[in-house]
Design a protein around this motif. Structure first.
Motif, PDB file in Angstrom:
ATOM      1  N   ILE A 188       0.847  -1.187   0.000  1.00 11.29           N
ATOM      2  CA  ILE A 188       0.000   0.000   0.000  1.00 11.29           C
ATOM      3  C   ILE A 188       0.882   1.236   0.000  1.00 11.29           C
ATOM      4  N   ASN A 189       0.485   2.203  -0.796  1.00 12.55           N
ATOM      5  CA  ASN A 189       1.106   3.525  -0.804  1.00 12.55           C
ATOM      6  C   ASN A 189       0.033   4.512  -0.395  1.00 12.55           C
ATOM      7  N   LEU A 190       0.258   5.179   0.709  1.00 14.87           N
ATOM      8  CA  LEU A 190      -0.700   6.131   1.258  1.00 14.87           C
ATOM      9  C   LEU A 190      -0.106   7.519   1.112  1.00 14.87           C
ATOM     10  N   HIS A 191      -0.801   8.381   0.394  1.00 14.54           N
ATOM     11  CA  HIS A 191      -0.301   9.739   0.162  1.00 14.54           C
ATOM     12  C   HIS A 191      -1.070  10.693   1.070  1.00 14.54           C
ATOM     13  N   LEU A 192      -0.352  11.298   2.004  1.00 13.01           N
ATOM     14  CA  LEU A 192      -0.905  12.298   2.913  1.00 13.01           C
ATOM     15  C   LEU A 192      -0.331  13.652   2.522  1.00 13.01           C
ATOM     16  N   SER A 193      -0.889  14.702   3.062  1.00 15.95           N
ATOM     17  CA  SER A 193      -0.312  16.012   2.767  1.00 15.95           C
ATOM     18  C   SER A 193       1.032  16.110   3.482  1.00 15.95           C
ATOM     19  N   GLY A 194       2.103  16.173   2.702  1.00 19.57           N
ATOM     20  CA  GLY A 194       3.440  16.303   3.257  1.00 19.57           C
ATOM     21  C   GLY A 194       4.149  15.004   3.556  1.00 19.57           C
ATOM     22  N   LYS A 195       3.529  13.854   3.317  1.00 22.95           N
ATOM     23  CA  LYS A 195       4.178  12.581   3.657  1.00 22.95           C
ATOM     24  C   LYS A 195       3.577  11.462   2.813  1.00 22.95           C
ATOM     25  N   ASP A 196       4.417  10.526   2.434  1.00 16.85           N
ATOM     26  CA  ASP A 196       3.985   9.300   1.777  1.00 16.85           C
ATOM     27  C   ASP A 196       4.360   8.132   2.678  1.00 16.85           C
ATOM     28  N   ILE A 197       3.442   7.215   2.862  1.00 15.11           N
ATOM     29  CA  ILE A 197       3.684   6.037   3.696  1.00 15.11           C
ATOM     30  C   ILE A 197       3.561   4.803   2.813  1.00 15.11           C
ATOM     31  N   HIS A 198       4.580   3.940   2.867  1.00 21.96           N
ATOM     32  CA  HIS A 198       4.583   2.687   2.110  1.00 21.96           C
ATOM     33  C   HIS A 198       4.687   1.534   3.101  1.00 21.96           C
ATOM     34  N   VAL A 199       3.781   0.562   2.942  1.00 23.51           N
ATOM     35  CA  VAL A 199       3.771  -0.611   3.811  1.00 23.51           C
ATOM     36  C   VAL A 199       3.560  -1.834   2.929  1.00 23.51           C
ATOM     37  N   ASP A 211      -2.811  -3.507   9.833  1.00 23.85           N
ATOM     38  CA  ASP A 211      -2.264  -3.324  11.176  1.00 23.85           C
ATOM     39  C   ASP A 211      -1.007  -2.461  11.148  1.00 23.85           C
ATOM     40  N   LYS A 212      -0.091  -2.764  10.224  1.00 22.28           N
ATOM     41  CA  LYS A 212       1.137  -1.973  10.105  1.00 22.28           C
ATOM     42  C   LYS A 212       0.828  -0.531   9.702  1.00 22.28           C
ATOM     43  N   LEU A 213      -0.082  -0.377   8.761  1.00 18.22           N
ATOM     44  CA  LEU A 213      -0.440   0.949   8.278  1.00 18.22           C
ATOM     45  C   LEU A 213      -1.094   1.770   9.381  1.00 18.22           C
ATOM     46  N   ASP A 214      -1.936   1.147  10.158  1.00 15.49           N
ATOM     47  CA  ASP A 214      -2.608   1.846  11.256  1.00 15.49           C
ATOM     48  C   ASP A 214      -1.596   2.372  12.270  1.00 15.49           C
ATOM     49  N   ARG A 215      -0.599   1.557  12.609  1.00 11.27           N
ATOM     50  CA  ARG A 215       0.433   2.007  13.542  1.00 11.27           C
ATOM     51  C   ARG A 215       1.209   3.185  12.979  1.00 11.27           C
ATOM     52  N   GLN A 216       1.542   3.142  11.688  1.00  9.06           N
ATOM     53  CA  GLN A 216       2.310   4.232  11.096  1.00  9.06           C
ATOM     54  C   GLN A 216       1.481   5.510  10.984  1.00  9.06           C
ATOM     55  N   ILE A 220      -0.993   6.416  13.014  1.00 11.92           N
ATOM     56  CA  ILE A 220      -1.105   6.967  14.371  1.00 11.92           C
ATOM     57  C   ILE A 220       0.201   7.645  14.765  1.00 11.92           C
ATOM     58  N   LYS A 221       1.326   7.054  14.409  1.00 16.63           N
ATOM     59  CA  LYS A 221       2.629   7.654  14.713  1.00 16.63           C
ATOM     60  C   LYS A 221       2.786   8.985  13.980  1.00 16.63           C
ATOM     61  N   HIS A 222       2.371   9.041  12.718  1.00 18.02           N
ATOM     62  CA  HIS A 222       2.447  10.290  11.957  1.00 18.02           C
ATOM     63  C   HIS A 222       1.504  11.342  12.540  1.00 18.02           C
ATOM     64  N   LYS A 223       0.333  10.928  12.957  1.00 15.64           N
ATOM     65  CA  LYS A 223      -0.633  11.856  13.529  1.00 15.64           C
ATOM     66  C   LYS A 223      -0.099  12.454  14.826  1.00 15.64           C
ATOM     67  N   ASP A 224       0.552  11.648  15.643  1.00 19.17           N
ATOM     68  CA  ASP A 224       1.142  12.153  16.884  1.00 19.17           C
ATOM     69  C   ASP A 224       2.258  13.150  16.604  1.00 19.17           C
ATOM     70  N   LYS A 225       3.018  12.923  15.548  1.00 21.68           N
ATOM     71  CA  LYS A 225       4.116  13.833  15.231  1.00 21.68           C
ATOM     72  C   LYS A 225       3.629  15.190  14.756  1.00 21.68           C
ATOM     73  N   ILE A 226       2.530  15.221  14.005  1.00 25.31           N
ATOM     74  CA  ILE A 226       2.087  16.493  13.446  1.00 25.31           C
ATOM     75  C   ILE A 226       1.210  17.296  14.390  1.00 25.31           C
ATOM     76  N   GLN A 227       0.737  16.672  15.458  1.00 26.70           N
ATOM     77  CA  GLN A 227      -0.074  17.423  16.417  1.00 26.70           C
ATOM     78  C   GLN A 227       0.787  18.425  17.149  1.00 26.70           C
ATOM     79  N   ASP A 228       0.165  19.459  17.658  1.00 29.88           N
ATOM     80  CA  ASP A 228       0.879  20.524  18.351  1.00 29.88           C
ATOM     81  C   ASP A 228       1.289  20.024  19.730  1.00 29.88           C
ATOM     82  N   HIS A 229       2.569  19.855  19.937  1.00 30.93           N
ATOM     83  CA  HIS A 229       3.094  19.372  21.211  1.00 30.93           C
ATOM     84  C   HIS A 229       3.946  20.436  21.884  1.00 30.93           C
TER      85      HIS A 229
END
Length: 117
Positions: free
Chosen positions: A57-68, A84-89, A91-100
């Protein structure tokens, strides 16, 4: 969101297409800013007893591409492992882009100065 499901050496039946779409709902539930998804399902026939099913799978997000990718002896198991692998990645990307942003250390009250009062 554009969803493309293709198969190499395997016919993508409506049942497989529906299974992939329902599994990808889990990813959409976590992160809805998906632009494009490309799923490639492959069956490699090495020997009759060693059939290998691969899902990419190739998932294209704004500013990032995820390949699993995942491998299994069953196509549905490969799709499950892939999601399962894609879901973990995702969630990890979502945590990184949130305002911390945190308060600066100089603005945090000092507990030792509070005890002196």
């Amino acid at each position: 969101m554009n969803l493309t499901i293709s198969g190499h050496h395997v016919e993508v039946t409506p049942a497989i297409r529906e299974y992939v779409q329902t599994k990808l709902e889990r990813v959409r539930r976590h992160f809805d800013q998906v632009i494009d998804i490309a799923v490639i399902l492959t069956v490699d026939k090495l020997r009759e007893k060693d059939k290998r099913h691969k899902a990419d799978i190739n998932l294209h997000l704004s500013g990032k591409d995820i390949h699993v990718e995942s491998l299994a002896h069953d196509l549905y198991a490969a799709i499950d492992a892939l999601v399962d692998k894609l879901d973990r990645q995702v969630i990890k990307h979502k945590d990184k882009i949130q305002d911390h942003q945190h308060d600066a250390i100089k603005h945090i009250p000092d507990p030792t100065s509070a005890q002196l009062d």
